[in-house]
Design a protein around this motif. Structure first.
Motif, mmCIF file in Angstrom:
data_model
loop_
_atom_site.group_PDB
_atom_site.id
_atom_site.type_symbol
_atom_site.label_atom_id
_atom_site.label_comp_id
_atom_site.label_asym_id
_atom_site.label_seq_id
_atom_site.Cartn_x
_atom_site.Cartn_y
_atom_site.Cartn_z
ATOM 1 N N THR A 39 0.848 -1.190 0.000
ATOM 2 C CA THR A 39 0.000 0.000 0.000
ATOM 3 C C THR A 39 0.883 1.238 0.000
ATOM 4 O OG1 THR A 39 -1.750 -1.138 1.230
ATOM 5 C CG2 THR A 39 -1.786 1.266 1.238
ATOM 6 N N HIS A 40 0.690 2.112 -0.972
ATOM 7 C CA HIS A 40 1.523 3.314 -1.091
ATOM 8 C C HIS A 40 1.247 4.261 0.070
ATOM 9 C CE1 HIS A 40 2.805 7.287 -2.729
ATOM 10 N NE2 HIS A 40 3.775 6.542 -3.236
ATOM 11 N N LEU A 41 2.321 4.730 0.708
ATOM 12 C CA LEU A 41 2.198 5.679 1.806
ATOM 13 C C LEU A 41 2.450 7.106 1.341
ATOM 14 C CD1 LEU A 41 4.010 3.669 4.647
ATOM 15 C CD2 LEU A 41 1.555 3.851 4.201
ATOM 16 N N TYR A 42 3.593 7.345 0.674
ATOM 17 C CA TYR A 42 3.886 8.686 0.177
ATOM 18 C C TYR A 42 5.186 8.679 -0.611
ATOM 19 C CZ TYR A 42 7.752 9.544 3.386
ATOM 20 O OH TYR A 42 8.958 9.490 4.026
ATOM 21 N N GLN A 43 5.426 9.772 -1.319
ATOM 22 C CA GLN A 43 6.704 9.970 -2.005
ATOM 23 C C GLN A 43 7.562 10.891 -1.152
ATOM 24 O OE1 GLN A 43 6.528 11.781 -5.907
ATOM 25 N NE2 GLN A 43 8.709 11.502 -6.286
ATOM 26 N N GLU A 44 8.812 10.527 -1.008
ATOM 27 C CA GLU A 44 9.730 11.246 -0.127
ATOM 28 C C GLU A 44 10.050 12.645 -0.642
ATOM 29 O OE1 GLU A 44 13.613 9.767 2.230
ATOM 30 O OE2 GLU A 44 13.772 9.709 0.056
ATOM 31 N N GLY A 75 25.357 23.457 10.607
ATOM 32 C CA GLY A 75 25.040 23.998 9.293
ATOM 33 C C GLY A 75 23.597 23.708 8.923
ATOM 34 N N ILE A 76 23.328 23.688 7.615
ATOM 35 C CA ILE A 76 21.988 23.446 7.089
ATOM 36 C C ILE A 76 21.956 22.048 6.479
ATOM 37 C CG2 ILE A 76 20.188 24.277 5.504
ATOM 38 C CD1 ILE A 76 21.740 26.991 5.521
ATOM 39 N N ALA A 77 20.986 21.259 6.862
ATOM 40 C CA ALA A 77 20.876 19.883 6.374
ATOM 41 C C ALA A 77 19.623 19.715 5.536
ATOM 42 C CB ALA A 77 20.852 18.900 7.531
ATOM 43 N N LEU A 78 19.693 18.784 4.591
ATOM 44 C CA LEU A 78 18.505 18.344 3.872
ATOM 45 C C LEU A 78 17.978 17.095 4.567
ATOM 46 C CD1 LEU A 78 19.494 18.727 0.096
ATOM 47 C CD2 LEU A 78 17.714 20.000 1.321
ATOM 48 N N VAL A 79 16.774 17.178 5.104
ATOM 49 C CA VAL A 79 16.172 16.015 5.753
ATOM 50 C C VAL A 79 14.850 15.701 5.062
ATOM 51 C CG1 VAL A 79 17.247 16.594 7.948
ATOM 52 C CG2 VAL A 79 14.891 17.318 7.501
ATOM 53 N N ASN A 80 14.345 14.504 5.290
ATOM 54 C CA ASN A 80 13.085 14.175 4.641
ATOM 55 C C ASN A 80 11.902 14.419 5.560
ATOM 56 O OD1 ASN A 80 13.385 11.967 6.313
ATOM 57 N ND2 ASN A 80 14.076 10.635 4.668
ATOM 58 N N ASP A 81 10.731 14.347 4.960
ATOM 59 C CA ASP A 81 9.516 14.772 5.644
ATOM 60 C C ASP A 81 9.154 13.943 6.856
ATOM 61 O OD1 ASP A 81 9.281 12.885 3.649
ATOM 62 O OD2 ASP A 81 7.834 14.029 2.497
ATOM 63 N N TYR A 82 9.549 12.673 6.899
ATOM 64 C CA TYR A 82 9.175 11.897 8.078
ATOM 65 C C TYR A 82 10.070 12.198 9.275
ATOM 66 C CZ TYR A 82 12.786 8.417 6.674
ATOM 67 O OH TYR A 82 13.945 7.777 6.325
ATOM 68 N N MET A 83 11.164 12.941 9.064
ATOM 69 C CA MET A 83 12.060 13.278 10.165
ATOM 70 C C MET A 83 11.706 14.605 10.817
ATOM 71 S SD MET A 83 15.745 12.136 8.572
ATOM 72 C CE MET A 83 16.581 12.103 10.149
ATOM 73 N N PHE A 84 10.760 15.325 10.243
ATOM 74 C CA PHE A 84 10.523 16.694 10.701
ATOM 75 C C PHE A 84 9.041 17.009 10.621
ATOM 76 C CE2 PHE A 84 10.012 21.235 10.028
ATOM 77 C CZ PHE A 84 10.845 21.794 10.976
ATOM 78 N N SER A 85 8.527 17.695 11.613
ATOM 79 C CA SER A 85 7.132 18.119 11.600
ATOM 80 C C SER A 85 7.041 19.586 11.965
ATOM 81 C CB SER A 85 6.294 17.297 12.587
ATOM 82 O OG SER A 85 4.990 17.828 12.701
ATOM 83 N N ASP A 86 6.385 20.363 11.109
ATOM 84 C CA ASP A 86 6.177 21.784 11.406
ATOM 85 C C ASP A 86 5.267 21.969 12.622
ATOM 86 O OD1 ASP A 86 7.614 22.913 9.160
ATOM 87 O OD2 ASP A 86 6.008 22.140 7.900
ATOM 88 N N LYS A 87 4.479 20.943 12.946
ATOM 89 C CA LYS A 87 3.511 21.042 14.039
ATOM 90 C C LYS A 87 4.113 20.722 15.392
ATOM 91 C CE LYS A 87 -0.277 19.736 10.929
ATOM 92 N NZ LYS A 87 -1.365 18.764 10.670
ATOM 93 N N ASP A 88 5.362 20.256 15.418
ATOM 94 C CA ASP A 88 6.011 19.874 16.667
ATOM 95 C C ASP A 88 6.608 21.106 17.334
ATOM 96 O OD1 ASP A 88 7.315 18.759 18.765
ATOM 97 O OD2 ASP A 88 8.545 17.372 17.597
ATOM 98 N N SER A 89 5.955 21.567 18.385
ATOM 99 C CA SER A 89 6.408 22.797 19.059
ATOM 100 C C SER A 89 7.735 22.600 19.780
ATOM 101 C CB SER A 89 5.338 23.253 20.063
ATOM 102 O OG SER A 89 5.102 22.243 21.027
ATOM 103 N N ASN A 90 8.093 21.339 20.055
ATOM 104 C CA ASN A 90 9.346 21.057 20.760
ATOM 105 C C ASN A 90 10.506 20.791 19.808
ATOM 106 O OD1 ASN A 90 8.131 21.186 23.357
ATOM 107 N ND2 ASN A 90 7.298 19.126 23.057
ATOM 108 N N ASN A 91 10.271 20.954 18.504
ATOM 109 C CA ASN A 91 11.308 20.631 17.536
ATOM 110 C C ASN A 91 12.478 21.600 17.679
ATOM 111 O OD1 ASN A 91 12.725 19.773 15.179
ATOM 112 N ND2 ASN A 91 10.774 19.069 14.347
ATOM 113 N N SER A 92 13.669 21.048 17.780
ATOM 114 C CA SER A 92 14.855 21.887 17.940
ATOM 115 C C SER A 92 15.359 22.413 16.595
ATOM 116 C CB SER A 92 15.974 21.109 18.635
ATOM 117 O OG SER A 92 16.256 19.925 17.937
ATOM 118 N N LEU A 93 14.730 21.980 15.510
ATOM 119 C CA LEU A 93 15.075 22.459 14.176
ATOM 120 C C LEU A 93 13.938 23.277 13.595
ATOM 121 C CD1 LEU A 93 16.643 19.232 12.607
ATOM 122 C CD2 LEU A 93 17.858 21.255 13.400
#
Length: 312
Positions: free
Chosen positions: A153-158, A248-266
Motif C-alpha cells: 500500500t503506497h504511503l507517500y513519495q519522499e 550547518g543546514i541539512a537536507l532532511v526528509n519529511d518523516y524526520m521533521f514536523s512543522d507542528k512539533d512545538s518542541n522541535n529543535s530544528l
C-alpha cells in the motif's frame, strides 16, 4: 509425498536457534531425538541441511532455501489453528528503516498502543531495504514493492527540504544583516543564498556525498560554487543531529521533521523542497491480509502517513 512431518518443527527450531541443544531444550526432547529427526529429514530430501564444523553449525544453501518455505508454512499452520481455536495471535513484528523508526514511528508508538492495547509489537530496524520474508518480520515499511506473494500500500513519495537549528538561523540573519521577515523573503526569492553557509550532506539517500544538495540546486537550475563548505555524514540521522547542533543546514526528509512539533529543535528553512525518486509502502504477505493484527497496523499507519503527503 510429504516429508516426515514431525521433523519439520525440529528443523525450524534448530535453524532458528543454530543449535541442537537449544532446540532440544525448546522442544523439551533429548538432543539425540533432535539429531534423529534431522537425519531422517536429510535422508528423505537427499540433501544435507546443516554444515557441522566442530562446535559450529550453519545452514547449507539447500537448508536456507528449505527454511524460507518451511518456516512460513509452519507459521501459516499455527496462525490458522489459533484462529479456529479463537486464539488469534496479537504478536506482530514491523521491519522499518532506522531513521523512519527513530524519527517518525517511535514518537507515535504510544498512540498506536493506546488504540490497540492488545497488540504485542516488536520493531526491527534495518539500515537498507528489509528482506520481504516472514523470517524477517510480519509487515514492512519499505521502498521496495512488487515481490510476488506480497501486497503493498503506497504511503507517500519522499521529499527533502533544508532545516537548521534556531541558533544557526539567528547566525544567518546576523551574517546577512537581515530581519527574520526579510531573510524569509530573500530565501524564497533567492534560494542560492544558502551556499554562503556550511551545508550538511549524507549519502543515506543518494550514492555519494553532496548529491542531495546538487539535486536541490539543480531543481532551480542553480550551479553551486566549488568553494561551498560541506560537512559529510554517512547516515541521514547523523546529518539530522549535526543540524540540531548548529553545524550547518541539512537536507532532511519529511518523516524526520514536523512543522507542528512545538518542541522541535530544528526549523524548516523558508525555501523549496524536492521530491526524491523513493516511494514508501506498507507491505505484507497477501495470504495474511485478513489477519486482525495486520489490518489494524495497516489502517493506523496509512492514516498517520497521510499527513506526510501534505509536504511540498
Amino acid at each position: 509425498m510429504l516429508p516426515p512431518l514431525k521433523a519439520l518443527p525440529v528443523f525450524e527450531s534448530v535453524a532458528r536457534l543454530n543449535s541442537f541443544s537449544l532446540a532440544a531444550a525448546e522442544l523439551n526432547v533429548s538432543q539425540s531425538a533432535i539429531s534423529h529427526q534431522i537425519r531422517a529429514l536429510e535422508d528423505y530430501l537427499g540433501e544435507s541441511l546443516f554444515q557441522r564444523q566442530g562446535r559450529y553449525l550453519t545452514l547449507t544453501q539447500e537448508g536456507k532455501n528449505y527454511l524460507d518455505v518451511i518456516s512460513s508454512s509452519l507459521s501459516h499452520i499455527a496462525r490458522a489453528s489459533n484462529q479456529i481455536r479463537g486464539q488469534e495471535d496479537t504478536k506482530i513484528r514491523i521491519a522499518v528503516y532506522s531513521s523512519f523508526a527513530v524519527c517518525w514511528l517511535m514518537p507515535r508508538l504510544s498512540d498506536l498502543q493506546h488504540k490497540h492495547p492488545n497488540l504485542d509489537i516488536t520493531i526491527a530496524m534495518t539500515h537498507g531495504s528489509p528482506e520481504l520474508s516472514d523470517k524477517t518480520a510480519d509487515c514492512f515499511i519499505t521502498t521496495d514493492q512488487g515481490k510476488r506473494g506480497f501486497e503493498s500500500t503506497h504511503l507517500y513519495q519522499e521529499t527533502l527540504f533544508p532545516v537548521c537549528s534556531h541558533a544557526f538561523y539567528e547566525q544567518m540573519k546576523n551574517t546577512l544583516n537581515l530581519s527574520s521577515d526579510d531573510l524569509s523573503k530573500q530565501l524564497k526569492s533567492s534560494p542560492e543564498l544558502l551556499q554562503k553557509f556550511p551545508l550538511i550532506t549524507s549519502n543515506g539517500i543518494y550514492n555519494d556525498y553532496t548529491e542531495d544538495w546538487l539535486n536541490w540546486f539543480t531543481e532551480r537550475n542553480l550551479t553551486p560554487p566549488n568553494n561551498i563548505k560541506f560537512h559529510k555524514f554517512s547516515h541521514l540521522l547523523l546529518a539530522y543531529e549535526a543540524a540540531k547542533h548548529s553545524l550547518g543546514i541539512a537536507l532532511v526528509n519529511d518523516y524526520m521533521f514536523s512543522d507542528k512539533d512545538s518542541n522541535n529543535s530544528l526549523i524548516r528553512v523558508p525555501t523549496y523542497g524536492i521530491h526524491t525518486n523513493e516511494h514508501f509502502f506498507f507491505s505484507y504477505k497477501t495470504s495474511r491480509r485478513n489477519e486482525t493484527a495486520i489490518k489494524a497496523i495497516k489502517h493506523w499507519i496509512v492514516n498517520e502517513a497521510s499527513s506526510l503527503k501534505t509536504h511540498t
